[in-house]
Write a protein that holds these residues in place. Structure first.
Motif, PDB file in Angstrom:
ATOM      1  N   THR A 272       0.833  -1.209   0.000  1.00 23.46           N
ATOM      2  CA  THR A 272       0.000   0.000   0.000  1.00 23.46           C
ATOM      3  C   THR A 272       0.864   1.254   0.000  1.00 23.46           C
ATOM      4  OG1 THR A 272      -1.736  -1.161   1.194  1.00 23.46           O
ATOM      5  CG2 THR A 272      -1.791   1.244   1.274  1.00 23.46           C
ATOM      6  N   MET A 273       1.900   1.263   0.831  1.00 28.63           N
ATOM      7  CA  MET A 273       2.768   2.431   0.939  1.00 28.63           C
ATOM      8  C   MET A 273       4.083   2.149   0.242  1.00 28.63           C
ATOM      9  SD  MET A 273       5.057   4.662   1.948  1.00 28.63           S
ATOM     10  CE  MET A 273       6.164   4.575   3.314  1.00 28.63           C
ATOM     11  N   ILE A 274       4.455   3.034  -0.672  1.00 27.30           N
ATOM     12  CA  ILE A 274       5.731   2.935  -1.378  1.00 27.30           C
ATOM     13  C   ILE A 274       6.418   4.290  -1.240  1.00 27.30           C
ATOM     14  CG2 ILE A 274       6.863   2.600  -3.608  1.00 27.30           C
ATOM     15  CD1 ILE A 274       4.387   0.944  -4.449  1.00 27.30           C
ATOM     16  N   GLY A 275       7.671   4.274  -0.818  1.00 21.31           N
ATOM     17  CA  GLY A 275       8.367   5.542  -0.626  1.00 21.31           C
ATOM     18  C   GLY A 275       9.809   5.483  -1.079  1.00 21.31           C
ATOM     19  N   THR A 276      10.317   6.652  -1.426  1.00 22.97           N
ATOM     20  CA  THR A 276      11.720   6.808  -1.809  1.00 22.97           C
ATOM     21  C   THR A 276      12.264   8.042  -1.099  1.00 22.97           C
ATOM     22  OG1 THR A 276      11.273   5.857  -3.985  1.00 22.97           O
ATOM     23  CG2 THR A 276      13.308   7.119  -3.748  1.00 22.97           C
ATOM     24  N   ILE A 277      13.472   7.926  -0.596  1.00 26.23           N
ATOM     25  CA  ILE A 277      14.121   9.057   0.065  1.00 26.23           C
ATOM     26  C   ILE A 277      15.388   9.401  -0.701  1.00 26.23           C
ATOM     27  CG2 ILE A 277      15.254   9.886   2.163  1.00 26.23           C
ATOM     28  CD1 ILE A 277      13.328   8.061   3.730  1.00 26.23           C
ATOM     29  N   LEU A 278      15.560  10.681  -0.960  1.00 23.33           N
ATOM     30  CA  LEU A 278      16.754  11.204  -1.626  1.00 23.33           C
ATOM     31  C   LEU A 278      17.509  12.055  -0.618  1.00 23.33           C
ATOM     32  CD1 LEU A 278      14.813  12.523  -4.743  1.00 23.33           C
ATOM     33  CD2 LEU A 278      15.988  10.332  -4.548  1.00 23.33           C
ATOM     34  N   LEU A 279      18.819  11.870  -0.564  1.00 21.98           N
ATOM     35  CA  LEU A 279      19.655  12.637   0.349  1.00 21.98           C
ATOM     36  C   LEU A 279      20.724  13.357  -0.459  1.00 21.98           C
ATOM     37  CD1 LEU A 279      20.175  13.162   3.393  1.00 21.98           C
ATOM     38  CD2 LEU A 279      21.750  11.214   3.339  1.00 21.98           C
ATOM     39  N   PHE A 280      20.866  14.667  -0.190  1.00 21.70           N
ATOM     40  CA  PHE A 280      21.812  15.510  -0.925  1.00 21.70           C
ATOM     41  C   PHE A 280      22.757  16.207   0.040  1.00 21.70           C
ATOM     42  CE2 PHE A 280      17.891  15.297  -3.323  1.00 21.70           C
ATOM     43  CZ  PHE A 280      18.310  15.036  -4.620  1.00 21.70           C
ATOM     44  N   ASP A 281      23.943  16.531  -0.435  1.00 18.55           N
ATOM     45  CA  ASP A 281      24.906  17.328   0.307  1.00 18.55           C
ATOM     46  C   ASP A 281      24.414  18.777   0.291  1.00 18.55           C
ATOM     47  OD1 ASP A 281      27.193  18.976   0.971  1.00 18.55           O
ATOM     48  OD2 ASP A 281      28.424  17.191   0.639  1.00 18.55           O
ATOM     49  N   GLY A 282      24.241  19.356   1.464  1.00 22.99           N
ATOM     50  CA  GLY A 282      23.742  20.724   1.566  1.00 22.99           C
ATOM     51  C   GLY A 282      24.777  21.785   1.234  1.00 22.99           C
ATOM     52  N   LYS A 283      26.037  21.394   1.058  1.00 27.48           N
ATOM     53  CA  LYS A 283      27.090  22.352   0.706  1.00 27.48           C
ATOM     54  C   LYS A 283      27.199  22.560  -0.793  1.00 27.48           C
ATOM     55  CE  LYS A 283      29.563  20.028   3.928  1.00 27.48           C
ATOM     56  NZ  LYS A 283      30.684  19.212   4.245  1.00 27.48           N
ATOM     57  N   ASN A 284      26.857  21.496  -1.572  1.00 21.72           N
ATOM     58  CA  ASN A 284      27.043  21.598  -3.021  1.00 21.72           C
ATOM     59  C   ASN A 284      25.907  20.982  -3.847  1.00 21.72           C
ATOM     60  OD1 ASN A 284      27.492  18.800  -2.929  1.00 21.72           O
ATOM     61  ND2 ASN A 284      29.687  19.098  -2.670  1.00 21.72           N
ATOM     62  N   GLY A 285      24.903  20.409  -3.188  1.00 19.85           N
ATOM     63  CA  GLY A 285      23.763  19.843  -3.897  1.00 19.85           C
ATOM     64  C   GLY A 285      23.986  18.464  -4.482  1.00 19.85           C
ATOM     65  N   ALA A 286      25.152  17.873  -4.269  1.00 23.71           N
ATOM     66  CA  ALA A 286      25.456  16.563  -4.850  1.00 23.71           C
ATOM     67  C   ALA A 286      24.551  15.485  -4.242  1.00 23.71           C
ATOM     68  CB  ALA A 286      26.920  16.201  -4.605  1.00 23.71           C
ATOM     69  N   PRO A 287      24.026  14.592  -5.082  1.00 24.78           N
ATOM     70  CA  PRO A 287      23.205  13.496  -4.552  1.00 24.78           C
ATOM     71  C   PRO A 287      24.086  12.490  -3.803  1.00 24.78           C
ATOM     72  CG  PRO A 287      23.495  13.252  -6.923  1.00 24.78           C
ATOM     73  CD  PRO A 287      24.131  14.551  -6.539  1.00 24.78           C
ATOM     74  N   LEU A 288      23.723  12.212  -2.571  1.00 24.12           N
ATOM     75  CA  LEU A 288      24.498  11.285  -1.746  1.00 24.12           C
ATOM     76  C   LEU A 288      23.889   9.889  -1.731  1.00 24.12           C
ATOM     77  CD1 LEU A 288      25.102  13.630   1.319  1.00 24.12           C
ATOM     78  CD2 LEU A 288      26.704  13.113  -0.544  1.00 24.12           C
ATOM     79  N   CYS A 289      22.553   9.838  -1.702  1.00 19.63           N
ATOM     80  CA  CYS A 289      21.900   8.541  -1.537  1.00 19.63           C
ATOM     81  C   CYS A 289      20.482   8.576  -2.100  1.00 19.63           C
ATOM     82  CB  CYS A 289      21.867   8.189  -0.050  1.00 19.63           C
ATOM     83  SG  CYS A 289      21.217   6.556   0.309  1.00 19.63           S
TER      84      CYS A 289
END
Length: 151
Positions: A85-102
């Motif tokens: 029923t519930m499907i989710g995705t989490i995106l994590l970025f570096d707040g210093k340069n915007g680079a995607p971390l995870c």
């Protein structure tokens, strides 16, 4: 630059309830100290498919991380297909340069975070001699299980 990709199984193996409780508590402290930017939730409804999707985001100045969670609830899943029923995705970025971390599965984290919030509330608000907790409107049984285990 490398971006970590974590499946549900990877997330499950990496998390411990104690670490989640600590992280959620730190998040509350950061928010209360005015160190978190948290825009309004973007919510979309798909009534023809008995579903909804919410987009939640924040920037925490203390750890310089940007997070975005996209979580969908499609309430006919399981009946019409083999999806939860519930499907989710989490995106994590570096707040210093915007680079995607995870990029990671967010389904389990959502339940565990809810349980951690309940555990923190119980710790701070319950009488010190309390031995029992009642949970009303617990949603996903998994969330309730995590809250009770965390106490």
């Amino acid at each position: 630059m490398k971006t970590l990709l974590l499946s549900l199984k990877d997330v499950e193996q990496a998390l411990s309830m104690e670490e989640v409780i600590h992280a959620v508590e730190e998040g509350y402290i950061s928010y209360n100290a005015g160190k978190v930017q948290q825009p309004d939730i973007v919510s979309m409804e798909m009534p023809e498919n008995n579903g909804e999707t919410d987009i939640k985001s924040c920037y925490n100045k203390l750890n310089e991380r940007i997070s975005v969670k996209i979580a969908s609830g499609f309430y006919d899943n399981g009946k019409n297909n083999d999806l939860p029923t519930m499907i989710g995705t989490i995106l994590l970025f570096d707040g210093k340069n915007g680079a995607p971390l995870c990029v990671m599965d967010g389904s389990l984290i959502t339940g565990i975070r809810t349980g951690a919030a309940g555990a923190i509330s119980s710790k701070l608000l319950a009488r010190k001699d309390s031995k029992t907790v009642a949970v009303f409107g617990a949603g996903d049984r998994q969330e309730c299980r995590y809250m009770l285990c965390a106490r």
